[in-house]
Scaffold this active site. Sequence first.
Site, mmCIF file in Angstrom:
data_model
loop_
_atom_site.group_PDB
_atom_site.id
_atom_site.type_symbol
_atom_site.label_atom_id
_atom_site.label_comp_id
_atom_site.label_asym_id
_atom_site.label_seq_id
_atom_site.Cartn_x
_atom_site.Cartn_y
_atom_site.Cartn_z
ATOM 1 N N TYR A 55 0.838 -1.206 0.000
ATOM 2 C CA TYR A 55 0.000 0.000 0.000
ATOM 3 C C TYR A 55 0.882 1.268 0.000
ATOM 4 C CZ TYR A 55 -4.121 -2.697 1.777
ATOM 5 O OH TYR A 55 -5.155 -3.563 1.977
ATOM 6 N N SER A 56 1.681 1.425 1.086
ATOM 7 C CA SER A 56 2.374 2.704 1.315
ATOM 8 C C SER A 56 3.369 3.033 0.214
ATOM 9 C CB SER A 56 3.128 2.657 2.646
ATOM 10 O OG SER A 56 2.257 2.368 3.692
ATOM 11 N N SER B 21 6.438 -4.749 4.876
ATOM 12 C CA SER B 21 6.892 -5.738 5.849
ATOM 13 C C SER B 21 6.954 -7.115 5.207
ATOM 14 C CB SER B 21 5.925 -5.806 7.038
ATOM 15 O OG SER B 21 5.850 -4.565 7.664
ATOM 16 N N GLU C 258 -7.422 -5.231 9.901
ATOM 17 C CA GLU C 258 -6.084 -5.115 10.495
ATOM 18 C C GLU C 258 -6.160 -4.550 11.907
ATOM 19 O OE1 GLU C 258 -3.337 -2.885 8.108
ATOM 20 O OE2 GLU C 258 -1.742 -2.959 9.603
ATOM 21 N N GLU D 172 -1.821 9.686 15.595
ATOM 22 C CA GLU D 172 -2.556 10.930 15.273
ATOM 23 C C GLU D 172 -3.773 10.603 14.399
ATOM 24 O OE1 GLU D 172 0.735 10.581 14.917
ATOM 25 O OE2 GLU D 172 1.453 11.906 16.500
HETATM 26 C C1 FAD Z 1 6.972 -1.334 11.258
HETATM 27 C C2 FAD Z 1 6.153 -0.842 10.110
HETATM 28 C C3 FAD Z 1 5.622 -1.743 9.221
HETATM 29 C C4 FAD Z 1 4.874 -1.306 8.129
HETATM 30 N N1 FAD Z 1 4.427 -2.246 7.236
HETATM 31 C C5 FAD Z 1 3.769 -1.827 6.127
HETATM 32 C C6 FAD Z 1 3.368 -2.780 5.132
HETATM 33 O O1 FAD Z 1 3.590 -3.987 5.279
HETATM 34 N N2 FAD Z 1 2.758 -2.323 4.026
HETATM 35 C C7 FAD Z 1 2.488 -1.002 3.830
HETATM 36 O O2 FAD Z 1 1.911 -0.666 2.801
HETATM 37 N N3 FAD Z 1 2.863 -0.068 4.748
HETATM 38 C C8 FAD Z 1 3.499 -0.455 5.882
HETATM 39 N N4 FAD Z 1 3.903 0.477 6.817
HETATM 40 C C9 FAD Z 1 3.680 1.888 6.539
HETATM 41 C C10 FAD Z 1 2.674 2.559 7.479
HETATM 42 O O3 FAD Z 1 1.360 2.174 7.187
HETATM 43 C C11 FAD Z 1 2.908 4.069 7.341
HETATM 44 O O4 FAD Z 1 4.215 4.342 7.790
HETATM 45 C C12 FAD Z 1 1.913 4.874 8.137
HETATM 46 O O5 FAD Z 1 0.618 4.748 7.619
HETATM 47 C C13 FAD Z 1 2.308 6.364 8.179
HETATM 48 O O6 FAD Z 1 2.564 6.851 6.908
HETATM 49 P P1 FAD Z 1 3.928 7.644 6.586
HETATM 50 O O7 FAD Z 1 5.069 6.833 7.085
HETATM 51 O O8 FAD Z 1 3.915 7.992 5.141
HETATM 52 O O9 FAD Z 1 3.881 8.931 7.469
HETATM 53 P P2 FAD Z 1 3.085 10.288 7.133
HETATM 54 O O10 FAD Z 1 1.717 9.969 6.665
HETATM 55 O O11 FAD Z 1 3.948 11.123 6.241
HETATM 56 O O12 FAD Z 1 2.978 10.953 8.572
HETATM 57 C C14 FAD Z 1 4.083 11.646 9.171
HETATM 58 C C15 FAD Z 1 3.585 12.240 10.482
HETATM 59 O O13 FAD Z 1 2.528 13.181 10.217
HETATM 60 C C16 FAD Z 1 1.359 12.833 10.934
HETATM 61 N N5 FAD Z 1 0.185 13.110 10.115
HETATM 62 C C17 FAD Z 1 0.002 12.808 8.802
HETATM 63 N N6 FAD Z 1 -1.214 13.197 8.396
HETATM 64 C C18 FAD Z 1 -1.843 13.730 9.466
HETATM 65 C C19 FAD Z 1 -3.142 14.286 9.693
HETATM 66 N N7 FAD Z 1 -4.040 14.353 8.713
HETATM 67 N N8 FAD Z 1 -3.443 14.727 10.944
HETATM 68 C C20 FAD Z 1 -2.534 14.655 11.954
HETATM 69 N N9 FAD Z 1 -1.289 14.143 11.805
HETATM 70 C C21 FAD Z 1 -0.942 13.676 10.577
HETATM 71 C C22 FAD Z 1 1.474 11.344 11.187
HETATM 72 O O14 FAD Z 1 0.701 10.946 12.304
HETATM 73 C C23 FAD Z 1 2.971 11.193 11.413
HETATM 74 O O15 FAD Z 1 3.287 11.529 12.750
HETATM 75 C C24 FAD Z 1 4.643 0.067 7.928
HETATM 76 C C25 FAD Z 1 5.170 0.991 8.841
HETATM 77 C C26 FAD Z 1 5.911 0.562 9.916
HETATM 78 C C27 FAD Z 1 6.482 1.554 10.867
#
Ligand code: FAD
Length: 383
Positions: free
Chosen positions: A127-128, A160, A243, A367
């Site tokens: 997804y991400s 992951s 999930e 958040e």
């Molecule tokens: C250990 C681990 C395993 C993972 N495994 C997978 C996987 O298997 N497949 C997959 O697709 N993804 C995976 N992910 C990704 C995960 O779903 C994303 O990291 C997560 O959704 C946050 O997205 P981002 O990292 O792009 O952060 P961002 O969305 O860029 O956020 C950065 C910061 O801004 C804050 N923020 C963003 N938007 C808002 C808002 N509207 N209001 C308030 N605060 C906000 C967030 O809370 C965060 O603190 C994994 C992540 C981790 C850490």
Amino acid sequence: MNFHLDADQTAFQQEVVDFIEQGLPDGWDSEHESFAEALRIERQIMTRLAAKHWLALPWPKEFGGLGASPMQQLIFNEQMAYHGVPGTMNMGVAWVGPVVMLYGRDDQKAQYLSRIADGSDLWCTLYSEPGAGSDLAAMQTRAVRDGDDYIINGQKIWTSFGHYADWGWLAVRTDPDVPKHKGLSTFAIKMDTPGITIRPLVNMAGTHEFNEIFFEDVRVPAANLVGEENRGWYNVAVGLDFERSSIGATSNSRRMVDDLVTYLRTEKPRIDNAVKHRLVDEAIGVALLRNMAYYIASRQEKTGIAPTREAQMAKLFGAELQQRIAATALQVFGMEGQAHRPVSRAASYRYGLLRSVANTIEGGTSEIQRSVIATRGLGLPRE
Ligand SMILES: Cc1cc2nc3c(=O)[nH]c(=O)nc-3n(C[C@H](O)[C@H](O)[C@H](O)COP(=O)(O)OP(=O)(O)OC[C@H]3O[C@@H](n4cnc5c(N)ncnc54)[C@H](O)[C@@H]3O)c2cc1C
């Protein structure tokens, strides 16, 4: 809500405990020499669970599960997490399979589900992207129809277990000219398809769990589209609900608190009163989280639907509690707690603290969880 297990539930709980004590491969809980060794044991555990139809416990029997009730799932998850048994966090079982059951064609159910339930195939979730995490619908990886195939180009990140998954559960943009939620589709893709490049990302705890994955002119058969083209957002949203509602899986927190209490009682190290008080707070948190899990399961048992607001609350509370417990553990062990593994048993708490940072990011950040609970759960205005 009933806090007591009935006779059948108590018998099932005992069956799970007996399996953990007698049915797991030798050395499953020792420190493994390599990631490959850990993975080998994990797959052995999955095969043994599958033989009992426990790998996909909640799935209907026709797809290889046992059609277990929410309470049975809770009992199972609790025991597995409390004893730290690996191999039970399985994306294929937790959300790919349930979405395929809802939106997949019969031939897709036949092709994918039994191989998930019997432990043959592992799935990862694609997804991400670098520019799409919390705002997941902003994803840009493209799929363009070409005859009987779609051609995929783009990049996924934080995938992951992508480096050992057999299949990927992939969300991509199939129509760039409509509002972002309306142009997405979901596919099943073999992870060894030509054009896929998997690069490791090492987390701050020093382990290789996730990856970045590049797609360069990757051909995926159109038959692998799951659900309707451009309605993939709904598949993703339903999958995220599955999930976040994995009840009971947080009872490893209870285990950590129990272990810390036992250590303090038996070894009697000198620790500050403030640390004891923190431990009391964590013990209260653990009891609260357990009550939340039982509440969710009993509501789900009565109504047939997982209460989304409470499931989100449990996910949020459990993730933050784990971080607090990991920090308290380091205070209990002082300097020793900062050592690298495998120097001492305290060192696993150092790893636990570093790994716990991800708890409030994976599966949706705290958040975002708070925003969803505020608006959808409590009905607060959006702005
Ligand atoms: C250990 C681990 C395993 C993972 N495994 C997978 C996987 O298997 N497949 C997959 O697709 N993804 C995976 N992910 C990704 C995960 O779903 C994303 O990291 C997560 O959704 C946050 O997205 P981002 O990292 O792009 O952060 P961002 O969305 O860029 O956020 C950065 C910061 O801004 C804050 N923020 C963003 N938007 C808002 C808002 N509207 N209001 C308030 N605060 C906000 C967030 O809370 C965060 O603190 C994994 C992540 C981790 C850490």
